[in-house]
Design an enzyme around this catalytic site. Structure first.
Site, PDB file in Angstrom:
ATOM      1  N   CYS A  30       0.866  -1.176   0.000  1.00  0.00           N
ATOM      2  CA  CYS A  30       0.000   0.000   0.000  1.00  0.00           C
ATOM      3  C   CYS A  30       0.905   1.230   0.000  1.00  0.00           C
ATOM      4  O   CYS A  30       2.116   1.117   0.188  1.00  0.00           O
ATOM      5  CB  CYS A  30      -0.919  -0.019   1.215  1.00  0.00           C
ATOM      6  SG  CYS A  30      -0.062  -0.339   2.765  1.00  0.00           S
ATOM      7  N   HIS A  31       0.290   2.375  -0.269  1.00  0.00           N
ATOM      8  CA  HIS A  31       1.065   3.610  -0.413  1.00  0.00           C
ATOM      9  C   HIS A  31       0.474   4.724   0.439  1.00  0.00           C
ATOM     10  O   HIS A  31      -0.691   4.655   0.847  1.00  0.00           O
ATOM     11  CB  HIS A  31       1.050   4.098  -1.866  1.00  0.00           C
ATOM     12  CG  HIS A  31       1.400   3.066  -2.882  1.00  0.00           C
ATOM     13  ND1 HIS A  31       2.678   2.581  -3.047  1.00  0.00           N
ATOM     14  CD2 HIS A  31       0.647   2.423  -3.808  1.00  0.00           C
ATOM     15  CE1 HIS A  31       2.692   1.686  -4.035  1.00  0.00           C
ATOM     16  NE2 HIS A  31       1.461   1.569  -4.508  1.00  0.00           N
ATOM     17  N   TYR A  47       2.742  11.226 -12.734  1.00  0.00           N
ATOM     18  CA  TYR A  47       1.321  11.470 -12.467  1.00  0.00           C
ATOM     19  C   TYR A  47       1.182  12.261 -11.170  1.00  0.00           C
ATOM     20  O   TYR A  47       2.101  12.275 -10.341  1.00  0.00           O
ATOM     21  CB  TYR A  47       0.537  10.148 -12.364  1.00  0.00           C
ATOM     22  CG  TYR A  47       0.986   9.241 -11.230  1.00  0.00           C
ATOM     23  CD1 TYR A  47       0.517   9.416  -9.917  1.00  0.00           C
ATOM     24  CD2 TYR A  47       1.887   8.198 -11.461  1.00  0.00           C
ATOM     25  CE1 TYR A  47       0.938   8.586  -8.879  1.00  0.00           C
ATOM     26  CE2 TYR A  47       2.314   7.371 -10.425  1.00  0.00           C
ATOM     27  CZ  TYR A  47       1.833   7.571  -9.140  1.00  0.00           C
ATOM     28  OH  TYR A  47       2.246   6.759  -8.111  1.00  0.00           O
ATOM     29  N   ARG A 122      12.791  -0.228  -3.474  1.00  0.00           N
ATOM     30  CA  ARG A 122      12.038  -0.649  -4.658  1.00  0.00           C
ATOM     31  C   ARG A 122      12.771  -0.229  -5.921  1.00  0.00           C
ATOM     32  O   ARG A 122      13.186   0.926  -6.047  1.00  0.00           O
ATOM     33  CB  ARG A 122      10.658   0.007  -4.639  1.00  0.00           C
ATOM     34  CG  ARG A 122       9.698  -0.574  -5.665  1.00  0.00           C
ATOM     35  CD  ARG A 122       8.395   0.196  -5.650  1.00  0.00           C
ATOM     36  NE  ARG A 122       7.289  -0.562  -6.199  1.00  0.00           N
ATOM     37  CZ  ARG A 122       6.170  -0.021  -6.643  1.00  0.00           C
ATOM     38  NH1 ARG A 122       6.004   1.292  -6.607  1.00  0.00           N
ATOM     39  NH2 ARG A 122       5.205  -0.764  -7.134  1.00  0.00           N
ATOM     40  N   ARG A 128       6.384   3.628 -17.905  1.00  0.00           N
ATOM     41  CA  ARG A 128       5.439   4.750 -17.829  1.00  0.00           C
ATOM     42  C   ARG A 128       5.529   5.445 -16.465  1.00  0.00           C
ATOM     43  O   ARG A 128       4.934   6.496 -16.262  1.00  0.00           O
ATOM     44  CB  ARG A 128       4.013   4.273 -18.127  1.00  0.00           C
ATOM     45  CG  ARG A 128       3.383   3.472 -17.041  1.00  0.00           C
ATOM     46  CD  ARG A 128       1.999   2.935 -17.372  1.00  0.00           C
ATOM     47  NE  ARG A 128       1.739   1.758 -16.572  1.00  0.00           N
ATOM     48  CZ  ARG A 128       1.389   1.772 -15.283  1.00  0.00           C
ATOM     49  NH1 ARG A 128       1.236   2.912 -14.659  1.00  0.00           N
ATOM     50  NH2 ARG A 128       1.198   0.648 -14.628  1.00  0.00           N
ATOM     51  N   HIS A 179       2.959  -7.632  -7.790  1.00  0.00           N
ATOM     52  CA  HIS A 179       1.843  -8.003  -8.675  1.00  0.00           C
ATOM     53  C   HIS A 179       2.216  -9.111  -9.668  1.00  0.00           C
ATOM     54  O   HIS A 179       1.922  -9.018 -10.871  1.00  0.00           O
ATOM     55  CB  HIS A 179       1.329  -6.771  -9.425  1.00  0.00           C
ATOM     56  CG  HIS A 179       1.289  -5.512  -8.596  1.00  0.00           C
ATOM     57  ND1 HIS A 179       1.052  -5.518  -7.237  1.00  0.00           N
ATOM     58  CD2 HIS A 179       1.492  -4.199  -8.919  1.00  0.00           C
ATOM     59  CE1 HIS A 179       1.097  -4.271  -6.779  1.00  0.00           C
ATOM     60  NE2 HIS A 179       1.366  -3.458  -7.770  1.00  0.00           N
ATOM     61  N   ASP A 249      -2.856  -2.583  -2.483  1.00  0.00           N
ATOM     62  CA  ASP A 249      -2.390  -1.560  -3.424  1.00  0.00           C
ATOM     63  C   ASP A 249      -3.147  -0.237  -3.256  1.00  0.00           C
ATOM     64  O   ASP A 249      -3.105   0.625  -4.143  1.00  0.00           O
ATOM     65  CB  ASP A 249      -2.461  -2.013  -4.881  1.00  0.00           C
ATOM     66  CG  ASP A 249      -1.664  -1.098  -5.806  1.00  0.00           C
ATOM     67  OD1 ASP A 249      -0.629  -0.569  -5.357  1.00  0.00           O
ATOM     68  OD2 ASP A 249      -2.087  -0.881  -6.957  1.00  0.00           O
TER      69      ASP A 249
HETATM   70  C1  0GY Z   1       1.423   0.160  -7.758  1.00  0.00           C
HETATM   71  C2  0GY Z   1       1.225   0.364  -9.181  1.00  0.00           C
HETATM   72  C3  0GY Z   1       1.461   1.501  -9.890  1.00  0.00           C
HETATM   73  C4  0GY Z   1       2.147   2.681  -9.439  1.00  0.00           C
HETATM   74  C5  0GY Z   1       3.235   2.717  -8.660  1.00  0.00           C
HETATM   75  O1  0GY Z   1       5.093   3.740  -7.761  1.00  0.00           O
HETATM   76  C6  0GY Z   1       4.074   3.902  -8.405  1.00  0.00           C
HETATM   77  O2  0GY Z   1       3.734   4.980  -8.867  1.00  0.00           O
HETATM   78  O3  0GY Z   1       3.652   1.624  -8.067  1.00  0.00           O
HETATM   79  C7  0GY Z   1       1.013   1.523 -11.285  1.00  0.00           C
HETATM   80  O4  0GY Z   1       0.751   2.603 -11.829  1.00  0.00           O
HETATM   81  O5  0GY Z   1       0.884   0.416 -11.893  1.00  0.00           O
HETATM   82  O6  0GY Z   1       1.976  -0.857  -7.328  1.00  0.00           O
HETATM   83  O7  0GY Z   1       1.036   1.011  -7.005  1.00  0.00           O
END
Ligand code: 0GY
Length: 293
Positions: A30-31, A47, A122, A128, A179, A249
């Site tokens: 998670c973030h 983004y 990471r 992208r 994933h 996630d």
């Molecule tokens: C995820 C997937 C994405 C984004 C990131 O670090 C990130 O910006 O991981 C994605 O856009 O597929 O694992 O959160």
């Protein structure tokens, strides 16, 4: 700076899942996003998300019946890990973190992160999201984190997998794939591509998150419980029950087709791990071994 025009905001009212996770369950992916006035997004980001604060994350943890989080630094915060560290300090022993650093990171900085609860870095190979770096850049980082006993998280898409395989095989520390290394699920779980990933996982240094059915499904918003992704997740859990992790996630960056209800994602767990023993390993024993040894 407002979020991107097509940004989908995380589910504001996730349901209480009908499946109750075992005591001590860990959301291992998670973030935290922002808040931007306190933790500005990185200039090089690809983004701009909506806010997903530490308070929002910990409220979700409680709503879902989970106990702990592994918080992964997302690309929108670049190599500034302040929002992550702040979340870790608030959570105390209830969270661990994965940072993003560059090859100029010092031992002192790593040591501070370690005391806040960071346990790995990471490497994001998704074009992208981040610009590619040469192999020796990653090797210099590994040399610095290995003495701390940290591991690496790799975010990579199926198309780039073969190119990075020699590097991944050479890494001297534990490697966790985000994933399931993003398989093309339209090919099916017995396709040669996924077989290659399953075979690679036979090496005990590799782990995989069985996560993100909402991102991997080819059924769009009409996903019917992500029936096209579940067999991939289940195959990994059945084959390597002691080296798989599960995560929400949340807040689901860059989702375009639909925004999942996190409660529904939790309800998929018994389809992925179909015995109590597998659920205990996936949600408690495995993440505890890696992050709270
Ligand atoms: C995820 C997937 C994405 C984004 C990131 O670090 C990130 O910006 O991981 C994605 O856009 O597929 O694992 O959160």
């Amino acid at each position: 700076m407002p979020m991107d025009a097509d940004w989908m905001v995380w589910h504001q009212n996730p349901r209480k899942p009908r499946y109750q996770p075992p005591a001590g369950a860990v959301d291992a992916h998670c973030h935290i996003f922002g808040p931007e006035d306190q933790f500005p997004y990185a200039p090089e980001r690809k983004y701009t998300p909506c806010t997903g604060s530490k308070e929002d994350l910990f409220a979700l943890r409680d709503q879902l019946g989970f106990s702990r989080n592994v918080i992964v630094q997302a690309s929108c915060h670049g190599r500034n890990n302040d929002a992550l560290i702040d979340g870790l300090r608030t959570a105390g022993d209830l969270a661990r973190g994965i940072a993003v650093v560059d090859d100029s990171i010092t031992d002192e900085e790593l040591s501070l992160m370690n005391s806040a609860g960071v346990r790995g870095v990471r490497f994001n190979f998704v074009r992208r999201l981040v610009d590619p770096k040469p192999r020796d850049y990653y090797e210099r980082i590994i040399d610095k984190i290995a003495p701390l006993g940290w591991h690496i998280i790799v975010y990579i898409e199926a198309d780039d997998f073969t190119e990075q395989l020699p590097f991944l095989n050479s890494v001297p520390v534990t490697v966790v794939f985000d994933h399931m290394a993003r398989p093309d699920v339209s090919k099916g779980p017995d396709h040669a591509d996924f077989n290659r990933f399953v075979d690679l996982m036979a090496d005990e240094k590799f782990w995989s998150k069985v996560s993100c059915p909402e991102r991997l499904t080819r059924q769009g918003g009409n996903h019917q419980n992500y029936a096209d992704v579940i067999p991939f997740m289940k195959r990994l859990v059945d084959t390597y029950p002691d080296r798989v992790l599960w995560g929400t996630d949340w807040p689901h960056p860059n989702m375009k087709s639909h925004m999942p209800d996190d409660g529904q994602l939790v309800e998929l767990i018994p389809l992925i791990a179909d015995t109590e023993a597998k659920q205990q390993a996936l949600l408690v024993d495995n993440p505890m071994r890696l992050y709270w040894p």
